[in-house]
Scaffold this motif. Structure first.
Motif, PDB file in Angstrom:
ATOM      1  N   SER A   1       0.856  -1.185   0.000  1.00 20.06           N
ATOM      2  CA  SER A   1       0.000   0.000   0.000  1.00 20.06           C
ATOM      3  C   SER A   1       0.892   1.236   0.000  1.00 20.06           C
ATOM      4  CB  SER A   1      -0.920   0.011   1.223  1.00 20.06           C
ATOM      5  OG  SER A   1      -1.705   1.188   1.250  1.00 20.06           O
ATOM      6  N   VAL A   2       0.800   2.043  -1.061  1.00 20.14           N
ATOM      7  CA  VAL A   2       1.630   3.240  -1.198  1.00 20.14           C
ATOM      8  C   VAL A   2       0.929   4.417  -0.532  1.00 20.14           C
ATOM      9  CG1 VAL A   2       2.672   4.850  -2.847  1.00 20.14           C
ATOM     10  CG2 VAL A   2       2.657   2.394  -3.331  1.00 20.14           C
ATOM     11  N   ASN A   3       1.692   5.236   0.176  1.00 15.84           N
ATOM     12  CA  ASN A   3       1.119   6.429   0.801  1.00 15.84           C
ATOM     13  C   ASN A   3       0.438   7.311  -0.244  1.00 15.84           C
ATOM     14  OD1 ASN A   3       2.162   5.631   3.273  1.00 15.84           O
ATOM     15  ND2 ASN A   3       3.989   6.891   3.098  1.00 15.84           N
TER      16      ASN A   3
ATOM     17  N   THR B   1      -2.911   0.480  -4.109  1.00 17.70           N
ATOM     18  CA  THR B   1      -2.661  -0.733  -3.332  1.00 17.70           C
ATOM     19  C   THR B   1      -2.585  -1.906  -4.296  1.00 17.70           C
ATOM     20  OG1 THR B   1      -3.817   0.130  -1.388  1.00 17.70           O
ATOM     21  CG2 THR B   1      -3.536  -2.256  -1.522  1.00 17.70           C
TER      22      THR B   1
ATOM     23  N   GLY C   1       5.442   3.697   1.933  1.00 14.20           N
ATOM     24  CA  GLY C   1       4.155   3.117   2.303  1.00 14.20           C
ATOM     25  C   GLY C   1       4.338   1.946   3.242  1.00 14.20           C
TER      26      GLY C   1
END
Length: 262
Positions: free
Chosen positions: A77-79, A83, A118
């Motif tokens: 999951s990337v900030n 996802t 993330g």
């Protein structure tokens, strides 16, 4: 009552595919074991954020501490970003694997991004055993730490790895300055400057000094002839670049999440 679940899968296996029928079997009380590992990958070139400029890398090590195989799903999951799908992995007993920035960027499709941050979720499903899809397993919550998950962070503010460099120290006089830009107290005084040197390269030492004076006192190249200098001495030495490098190790503890909250 006997339930039979049969899957035909092609790697990678995605979470929504694996549990399409399993949700019918599992009850609301079933819980999954999840390890949440933070990652930072890539280069930061400005100082606008909490991390200082530098090159960052993350390596997540996963070890099966049990005496039998364990299958788990890992998801990125990337900030403030996408996802990934969940990918299934199986570890034999007392075996280990690792996920680094190349794996993380590849699964999320951001290989060309300069900097990515993330979380990686490593999940062991509680109501389903991927290693044996014909059975339903409930692990004991008395011992939920089935894996050893460690996160190794590295950061380096240098563009290259530390290494030895050749330096030359030039001692010189400024005989005269017709530009009037160099302070008078520096005229006819012993001065020195230390520069990086290249092996097996012929260079003009006097011009090197004038280029330093040019950048310091805003002297144009056309005015070089108005400055008269004498080289007194040149000495060569070997130095080491400062290792502006930081590392840290974090051990991730497992958390238990009810499926209906995920």
């Amino acid at each position: 009552m006997i339930f039979s679940i049969i899957f035909f899968t092609i790697s990678p296996i995605y979470l929504d595919t694996i549990f399409a029928e399993d949700k019918v079997i599992s009850g609301a009380d079933n819980k999954d074991i999840t390890y949440v590992a933070k990652f930072v990958c890539g280069s930061i070139i400005d100082d606008n954020g909490p991390l200082r400029p530098g090159h960052y890398n993350t390596d997540i090590s996963i070890t099966n501490k049990q005496l039998s195989k364990i299958s788990f799903l890992w998801t990125v999951s990337v900030n403030d970003g996408p996802t990934s799908h969940s990918t299934l992995m199986t570890l034999d007993h007392q075996k280990s694997t690792g996920l680094d920035c190349r794996d993380i960027k590849k699964v999320i499709g951001l290989e060309n991004n300069t900097q990515v941050g993330g979380f990686v979720y490593v999940t062991i499903p509680q109501n389903y055993n991927p290693a044996n899809p014909n059975t339903v397993v409930q692990y004991s919550l008395d011992d939920i730490n089935l894996l050893d998950v460690q996160v190794f962070f590295t950061a380096n503010a240098l563009d290259t790895l530390p290494h030895e460099v050749v330096l030359e120290k030039i001692s010189f006089y400024i005989i005269s300055d017709e530009t009037g830009k160099i302070p008078k107290q520096m005229i006819k005084t012993t001065l020195d400057v230390t520069l990086n040197s290249k092996l097996n390269v012929i260079s003009d030492t006097e011009r090197k000094v004038k280029e330093i004076l040019s950048s310091t006192y805003d002297i144009s190249e056309n005015e070089f002839d108005k400055i008269e200098i004498r080289i007194k001495n040149v000495s060569v030495g070997v130095g080491s670049m400062i290792d502006d490098h930081a590392i840290s190790l974090s051990i991730v503890k497992p958390q238990v999440y009810p499926q209906n909250e995920k």
